[in-house]
Design a protein around this motif. Sequence first.
Motif, mmCIF file in Angstrom:
data_model
loop_
_atom_site.group_PDB
_atom_site.id
_atom_site.type_symbol
_atom_site.label_atom_id
_atom_site.label_comp_id
_atom_site.label_asym_id
_atom_site.label_seq_id
_atom_site.Cartn_x
_atom_site.Cartn_y
_atom_site.Cartn_z
ATOM 1 N N PRO A 221 -5.319 24.574 1.782
ATOM 2 C CA PRO A 221 -5.908 23.254 2.021
ATOM 3 C C PRO A 221 -4.874 22.134 1.866
ATOM 4 C CG PRO A 221 -7.249 24.553 0.506
ATOM 5 C CD PRO A 221 -5.969 25.291 0.662
ATOM 6 N N MET A 222 -5.107 21.024 2.547
ATOM 7 C CA MET A 222 -4.233 19.861 2.410
ATOM 8 C C MET A 222 -4.339 19.312 0.990
ATOM 9 S SD MET A 222 -4.236 16.268 4.551
ATOM 10 C CE MET A 222 -3.785 17.050 6.083
ATOM 11 N N ARG A 223 -3.204 18.943 0.440
ATOM 12 C CA ARG A 223 -3.190 18.383 -0.908
ATOM 13 C C ARG A 223 -3.956 17.057 -0.932
ATOM 14 N NH1 ARG A 223 3.107 18.542 -2.364
ATOM 15 N NH2 ARG A 223 2.369 17.011 -3.935
ATOM 16 N N ARG A 224 -4.640 16.811 -2.034
ATOM 17 C CA ARG A 224 -5.436 15.592 -2.160
ATOM 18 C C ARG A 224 -4.570 14.338 -1.987
ATOM 19 N NH1 ARG A 224 -10.145 13.520 -3.987
ATOM 20 N NH2 ARG A 224 -10.064 11.559 -5.127
ATOM 21 N N ALA A 225 -3.374 14.368 -2.569
ATOM 22 C CA ALA A 225 -2.484 13.210 -2.468
ATOM 23 C C ALA A 225 -2.116 12.931 -1.012
ATOM 24 C CB ALA A 225 -1.221 13.440 -3.298
ATOM 25 N N THR A 226 -1.890 13.994 -0.244
ATOM 26 C CA THR A 226 -1.559 13.837 1.171
ATOM 27 C C THR A 226 -2.730 13.250 1.933
ATOM 28 O OG1 THR A 226 -0.076 15.752 1.017
ATOM 29 C CG2 THR A 226 -0.717 15.034 3.226
ATOM 30 N N LEU A 227 -3.924 13.746 1.652
ATOM 31 C CA LEU A 227 -5.123 13.267 2.338
ATOM 32 C C LEU A 227 -5.371 11.792 2.024
ATOM 33 C CD1 LEU A 227 -7.401 14.244 4.170
ATOM 34 C CD2 LEU A 227 -8.703 14.840 2.122
ATOM 35 N N MET A 228 -5.211 11.416 0.772
ATOM 36 C CA MET A 228 -5.422 10.017 0.391
ATOM 37 C C MET A 228 -4.386 9.117 1.053
ATOM 38 S SD MET A 228 -8.125 10.076 -1.470
ATOM 39 C CE MET A 228 -8.096 8.418 -2.144
ATOM 40 N N ARG A 229 -3.139 9.582 1.107
ATOM 41 C CA ARG A 229 -2.098 8.776 1.739
ATOM 42 C C ARG A 229 -2.355 8.643 3.240
ATOM 43 N NH1 ARG A 229 0.471 4.520 2.416
ATOM 44 N NH2 ARG A 229 2.577 4.666 3.288
ATOM 45 N N ALA A 230 -2.843 9.700 3.879
ATOM 46 C CA ALA A 230 -3.171 9.631 5.305
ATOM 47 C C ALA A 230 -4.247 8.576 5.560
ATOM 48 C CB ALA A 230 -3.629 10.989 5.812
ATOM 49 N N ALA A 231 -5.242 8.513 4.686
ATOM 50 C CA ALA A 231 -6.305 7.510 4.838
ATOM 51 C C ALA A 231 -5.740 6.104 4.673
ATOM 52 C CB ALA A 231 -7.412 7.768 3.822
ATOM 53 N N GLU A 232 -4.792 5.926 3.734
ATOM 54 C CA GLU A 232 -4.158 4.621 3.552
ATOM 55 C C GLU A 232 -3.367 4.210 4.792
ATOM 56 O OE1 GLU A 232 -1.728 5.011 0.139
ATOM 57 O OE2 GLU A 232 -3.392 4.962 -1.306
ATOM 58 N N ILE A 233 -2.577 5.145 5.319
ATOM 59 C CA ILE A 233 -1.764 4.858 6.506
ATOM 60 C C ILE A 233 -2.664 4.507 7.685
ATOM 61 C CG2 ILE A 233 -0.195 5.892 8.201
ATOM 62 C CD1 ILE A 233 0.937 7.576 5.841
ATOM 63 N N TYR A 234 -3.745 5.259 7.844
ATOM 64 C CA TYR A 234 -4.694 5.006 8.941
ATOM 65 C C TYR A 234 -5.197 3.566 8.867
ATOM 66 C CZ TYR A 234 -8.011 6.761 12.470
ATOM 67 O OH TYR A 234 -8.698 7.009 13.640
ATOM 68 N N ALA A 235 -5.627 3.139 7.685
ATOM 69 C CA ALA A 235 -6.169 1.788 7.524
ATOM 70 C C ALA A 235 -5.087 0.723 7.732
ATOM 71 C CB ALA A 235 -6.797 1.645 6.139
ATOM 72 N N GLU A 236 -3.878 1.002 7.248
ATOM 73 C CA GLU A 236 -2.786 0.031 7.363
ATOM 74 C C GLU A 236 -2.337 -0.142 8.809
ATOM 75 O OE1 GLU A 236 0.133 1.713 4.822
ATOM 76 O OE2 GLU A 236 -0.924 1.198 2.955
ATOM 77 N N ARG A 237 -2.193 0.956 9.522
ATOM 78 C CA ARG A 237 -1.615 0.909 10.870
ATOM 79 C C ARG A 237 -2.639 0.597 11.955
ATOM 80 N NH1 ARG A 237 2.211 5.864 12.316
ATOM 81 N NH2 ARG A 237 2.248 4.585 14.214
ATOM 82 N N PHE A 238 -3.873 1.039 11.752
ATOM 83 C CA PHE A 238 -4.847 0.960 12.840
ATOM 84 C C PHE A 238 -6.117 0.191 12.477
ATOM 85 C CE2 PHE A 238 -2.513 5.017 13.253
ATOM 86 C CZ PHE A 238 -1.881 4.788 14.475
ATOM 87 N N GLY A 239 -6.279 -0.197 11.229
ATOM 88 C CA GLY A 239 -7.513 -0.821 10.793
ATOM 89 C C GLY A 239 -7.779 -2.156 11.471
#
Length: 294
Positions: A221-239
């Motif tokens: 499974p994807m590491r929790r830290a990676t998943l949380m960072r992906a959500a942050e990047i998504y919001a920062e770049r595309f929000g």
Amino acid sequence: MTTPLVFDRPLVRRRLARALDQGYADFLLARAVEDLDERLSTVLRSFDLALDVGTPTPIAAEALRRSGHVETVIRLSPVPERGSIVGDEERLPFSGERFDLAVSLLALHGVNDLPGSLIQIRRALKADGLFIGALLGGSTLTELRQSLTQAEAEIEGGVSPRVAPFADLRDIGGLLQRAGFALPVTDTDVVRVRYANAFALMRDLRRMGLTNALHDRRKTPMRRATLMRAAEIYAERFGDADGRIPATFEIVWLSGWTPHESQQKPLRPGSAKARLADALGVKEGAPAPKPDQT
């Protein structure tokens, strides 16, 4: 030549079965069914026998039965389903030249051998039979793809396959011709859906059976830290300004007819009955008149 294994096909079916059990998120499929009905309404003929190739739910087959365009529909379902034939879009269990119409909505993007599937569909159709399909295209989930890639590179020092390589619109027309279809047509419908955050998007992907089923996916499974960072990047770049995020889904439409002598064909070179020079009102070999600049 062996077809490369891009998708774990048994896992694709298990993921779809899980989505159906949990409540399939059908907003994209419902949109595709409405579009299919509009496309068939422009075809000035009816069809005695139609085949639904792998559409995730019976919604397309039911719409065809109600439409008045089709007399009888046979459905090839990817998972067990009452009243349908269970089968694989890569191995159609039908004899040749049986159907007048074949449709497939949001299924063929998950096959390993798309050219082979198209060839089998063409062989299942009678002469002058019609195929209409819709599959997810190359722009689908581009925001999620970029966010996951960047997050994994930052947190884990490398990347692994996470989002499927969807077909490109520019390639689909050529695939139809390679499969033997005449009069191929392709177009695209880009749908943008807004979510509260990346996790809400991922829940919908799970409810559509679209979570990672790549053959070469990382099995842990994807590491929790990676998943949380992906959500942050998504919001920062595309929000968006209101804090919500967009998700792109590209639906590529393709259609083609099995060859028949009644269909239009391009003229042979040199067979034209009128000269271009006459149409332009100039002498043979003279330059074409310039457009009025006034």
